[in-house]
Design a protein around this motif. Structure first.
Motif, PDB file in Angstrom:
ATOM      1  N   TYR A 131       0.401  -1.641  -9.378  1.00 29.66           N
ATOM      2  CA  TYR A 131       0.694  -2.548  -8.150  1.00 29.66           C
ATOM      3  C   TYR A 131       0.615  -4.050  -8.368  1.00 29.66           C
ATOM      4  N   GLU A 132       1.452  -4.810  -7.588  1.00 30.70           N
ATOM      5  CA  GLU A 132       1.516  -6.102  -7.729  1.00 30.70           C
ATOM      6  C   GLU A 132       0.128  -6.728  -7.143  1.00 30.70           C
ATOM      7  N   THR A 133      -0.412  -6.041  -6.073  1.00 33.57           N
ATOM      8  CA  THR A 133      -1.444  -6.569  -5.113  1.00 33.57           C
ATOM      9  C   THR A 133      -2.171  -5.289  -4.790  1.00 33.57           C
ATOM     10  N   LEU A 134      -3.331  -5.353  -4.928  1.00 31.33           N
ATOM     11  CA  LEU A 134      -4.496  -4.416  -4.283  1.00 31.33           C
ATOM     12  C   LEU A 134      -5.479  -4.929  -3.462  1.00 31.33           C
TER      13      LEU A 134
ATOM     14  N   GLY B 257      -3.381   5.847  -6.598  1.00 30.23           N
ATOM     15  CA  GLY B 257      -1.738   5.354  -7.025  1.00 30.23           C
ATOM     16  C   GLY B 257      -0.913   6.333  -6.947  1.00 30.23           C
ATOM     17  N   LEU B 258      -1.233   7.659  -6.421  1.00 27.90           N
ATOM     18  CA  LEU B 258      -0.187   8.656  -6.648  1.00 27.90           C
ATOM     19  C   LEU B 258       1.238   8.395  -6.113  1.00 27.90           C
ATOM     20  N   THR B 259       1.131   7.636  -4.628  1.00 28.40           N
ATOM     21  CA  THR B 259       2.449   7.294  -4.133  1.00 28.40           C
ATOM     22  C   THR B 259       2.985   6.150  -4.798  1.00 28.40           C
ATOM     23  N   GLY B 260       2.277   5.201  -4.954  1.00 27.86           N
ATOM     24  CA  GLY B 260       2.862   3.974  -5.778  1.00 27.86           C
ATOM     25  C   GLY B 260       3.462   4.549  -7.083  1.00 27.86           C
TER      26      GLY B 260
ATOM     27  N   ASP C  31       8.244  -4.532  -5.718  1.00 26.87           N
ATOM     28  CA  ASP C  31       6.782  -5.201  -5.365  1.00 26.87           C
ATOM     29  C   ASP C  31       6.297  -4.210  -4.466  1.00 26.87           C
ATOM     30  N   ILE C  32       4.732  -3.814  -5.104  1.00 25.59           N
ATOM     31  CA  ILE C  32       4.126  -3.002  -4.279  1.00 25.59           C
ATOM     32  C   ILE C  32       2.777  -3.466  -3.948  1.00 25.59           C
ATOM     33  N   THR C  33       2.402  -3.438  -2.710  1.00 23.20           N
ATOM     34  CA  THR C  33       0.730  -3.819  -2.238  1.00 23.20           C
ATOM     35  C   THR C  33       0.162  -2.186  -2.124  1.00 23.20           C
ATOM     36  N   GLY C  34      -1.142  -2.217  -2.428  1.00 23.50           N
ATOM     37  CA  GLY C  34      -1.971  -0.923  -2.117  1.00 23.50           C
ATOM     38  C   GLY C  34      -3.325  -1.355  -1.551  1.00 23.50           C
ATOM     39  N   ILE C  35      -3.455  -0.438  -0.705  1.00 18.51           N
ATOM     40  CA  ILE C  35      -4.728  -0.659   0.404  1.00 18.51           C
ATOM     41  C   ILE C  35      -5.601   0.494   0.251  1.00 18.51           C
ATOM     42  N   ASP C  36      -6.778   0.359   0.059  1.00 18.08           N
ATOM     43  CA  ASP C  36      -7.472   1.497   0.389  1.00 18.08           C
ATOM     44  C   ASP C  36      -9.144   1.133   0.613  1.00 18.08           C
ATOM     45  N   ILE C  37      -9.605   1.928   1.322  1.00 20.13           N
ATOM     46  CA  ILE C  37     -10.994   1.383   1.824  1.00 20.13           C
ATOM     47  C   ILE C  37     -12.128   1.899   0.691  1.00 20.13           C
ATOM     48  N   SER C  38     -11.739   2.682  -0.316  1.00 17.51           N
ATOM     49  CA  SER C  38     -12.671   2.955  -1.446  1.00 17.51           C
ATOM     50  C   SER C  38     -12.376   2.090  -2.512  1.00 17.51           C
ATOM     51  N   GLU C  39     -13.593   1.223  -2.912  1.00 18.57           N
ATOM     52  CA  GLU C  39     -13.371   0.507  -4.096  1.00 18.57           C
ATOM     53  C   GLU C  39     -13.082   1.040  -5.261  1.00 18.57           C
ATOM     54  N   ASN C  40     -14.002   2.373  -5.608  1.00 20.09           N
ATOM     55  CA  ASN C  40     -13.867   3.045  -6.667  1.00 20.09           C
ATOM     56  C   ASN C  40     -12.307   3.547  -7.057  1.00 20.09           C
ATOM     57  N   MET C  41     -11.328   3.842  -5.847  1.00 23.02           N
ATOM     58  CA  MET C  41     -10.196   4.363  -5.989  1.00 23.02           C
ATOM     59  C   MET C  41      -9.266   3.299  -6.318  1.00 23.02           C
ATOM     60  N   VAL C  42      -9.708   2.188  -5.660  1.00 19.41           N
ATOM     61  CA  VAL C  42      -8.638   0.867  -6.033  1.00 19.41           C
ATOM     62  C   VAL C  42      -9.161   0.211  -7.473  1.00 19.41           C
ATOM     63  N   GLU C  43     -10.070   0.572  -7.970  1.00 17.95           N
ATOM     64  CA  GLU C  43     -10.274   0.472  -9.259  1.00 17.95           C
ATOM     65  C   GLU C  43      -9.715   1.181 -10.410  1.00 17.95           C
ATOM     66  N   ILE C  44      -9.455   2.341  -9.793  1.00 18.09           N
ATOM     67  CA  ILE C  44      -8.637   3.265 -10.966  1.00 18.09           C
ATOM     68  C   ILE C  44      -7.292   3.048 -10.860  1.00 18.09           C
ATOM     69  N   ALA C  45      -6.704   2.699  -9.645  1.00 16.80           N
ATOM     70  CA  ALA C  45      -5.214   2.410  -9.174  1.00 16.80           C
ATOM     71  C   ALA C  45      -5.081   1.151 -10.089  1.00 16.80           C
ATOM     72  N   HIS C  46      -6.035  -0.044 -10.114  1.00 14.99           N
ATOM     73  CA  HIS C  46      -5.953  -1.204 -10.722  1.00 14.99           C
ATOM     74  C   HIS C  46      -5.454  -1.177 -12.198  1.00 14.99           C
ATOM     75  N   GLU C  47      -6.446  -0.116 -12.658  1.00 14.74           N
ATOM     76  CA  GLU C  47      -6.259   0.377 -14.290  1.00 14.74           C
ATOM     77  C   GLU C  47      -4.800   0.639 -14.516  1.00 14.74           C
ATOM     78  N   LYS C  48      -4.319   1.449 -13.727  1.00 11.08           N
ATOM     79  CA  LYS C  48      -2.757   1.800 -13.999  1.00 11.08           C
ATOM     80  C   LYS C  48      -1.674   0.901 -13.985  1.00 11.08           C
ATOM     81  N   ASP C  49      -1.975  -0.265 -13.353  1.00 11.59           N
ATOM     82  CA  ASP C  49      -0.912  -1.411 -13.379  1.00 11.59           C
ATOM     83  C   ASP C  49       0.268  -0.991 -12.639  1.00 11.59           C
TER      84      ASP C  49
ATOM     85  N   LEU D  98      -0.389   2.281   2.086  1.00 12.20           N
ATOM     86  CA  LEU D  98      -1.640   2.369   2.978  1.00 12.20           C
ATOM     87  C   LEU D  98      -2.308   3.608   2.521  1.00 12.20           C
ATOM     88  N   GLY D  99      -3.907   3.585   2.198  1.00  8.72           N
ATOM     89  CA  GLY D  99      -4.652   4.466   1.680  1.00  8.72           C
ATOM     90  C   GLY D  99      -3.947   4.977   0.379  1.00  8.72           C
TER      91      GLY D  99
END
Length: 271
Positions: free
Chosen positions: A150-153, A118-121, A130-148, A113-114
């Motif tokens: 999480y299975e799901t964001l 992707g520091l904790t993930g 399997d890790i699912t990540g949730i964040d309210i910030s689209e920009n944060m999620v985009e950066i987490a996505h680039e790191k590959d 959560l939050g």
């Protein structure tokens, strides 16, 4: 349809409020922040939180979604550098250390959560299938996505996600640096309980409300516009939502203007 915000008037009122707050003219600063709220009721600038941090007005139940989203969208690119290098934020590493020390894990499904960038993930990646990540910030999620990592964001507010989620339950839910943006903890704790397998772990960090203030308040907004929680309130709410405490460790969450921010790292198990 939402009414269009007068950006110029908003910037003028907000800058004036900040200047008055900095000058120590609290009454005038509160009035100016109230003007900000009148122009922007969704509160992208966090005026309600700033009023509360000066000890005025009602303490909000949480930081406004628009404020948290804006704050993290703006800082996404420099987030890790500022948090880790400048503010000495190492909570994800502390989580890993405690889980390994207590011989907890590995885990099948983790919900971060939050998740931010992707520091904790990233820190717990090898402990989870399997890790699912949730964040309210689209920009944060985009950066987490680039790191590959999480299975799901998902881009979502954490309480809304926990309320709406109908995916399989998780055996580990983490919420590092989430509580400083929430006041009342029932929705988060109840939502975590609803999304965990029996015996699943809920691991989170909090910033601690000093003992003197904790006698009369379960939570307050601190001087840095972050929510501080009484240790007794956290324990009480965990029990009320079906958790048993595995451990509650005193930690330094981060440095703020050269001073440590005392907090707790909490590991709780769903009964």
């Amino acid at each position: 349809m939402a009414k269009k915000i007068d950006e110029e008037a908003l910037a003028e009122a907000y800058n004036r409020a900040l200047a008055l707050e900095k000058a120590g003219d609290i009454d005038a600063a509160v009035t100016a922040y109230e003007e900000v709220l009148a122009i922007d009721p969704e509160d992208h600038g966090g005026a309600a939180v700033r009023i509360a941090s000066m000890g005025r007005g009602d303490t909000p139940a949480k930081a406004p979604d628009a404020y948290v989203e804006t704050l993290f969208d703006q800082h996404a690119e420099v987030f890790e550098d500022v948090l880790v290098e400048q503010l000495s934020y190492h909570v994800p590493l502390l989580v890993r250390q405690r889980l390994q020390e207590l011989k907890l894990g590995p885990f099948k499904r983790m919900l971060d959560l939050g998740c931010g960038t992707g520091l904790t993930g990233g820190t717990l990646r090898d402990l989870c299938d399997d890790i699912t990540g949730i964040d309210i910030s689209e920009n944060m999620v985009e950066i987490a996505h680039e790191k590959d990592l999480y299975e799901t964001l998902f881009v979502a507010e954490v309480e809304d996600f926990l309320d709406d989620n109908d995916e399989d339950a998780f055996d580990l839910i983490t919420a590092t640096d989430v509580l400083p943006y929430l006041g009342a903890l029932e929705p988060l704790f109840f939502g975590a309980a609803e999304n965990l397998t029996p015996g699943g772990l809920f691991v989170f960090s909090s910033e601690t409300l000093p003992e003197t203030a904790a006698k009369s308040h379960p939570y307050m907004v601190g001087p840095h516009q972050r929510f501080l929680h009484a240790e007794s309130y956290i324990r009480d709410r965990l029990t009320a939502t079906g958790f048993s405490l595995v451990e509650m460790t005193e930690i330094n969450v981060r440095m703020q203007e050269g001073q440590p921010s005392p907090g707790h790292l909490v590991i709780a198990r769903l009964a």
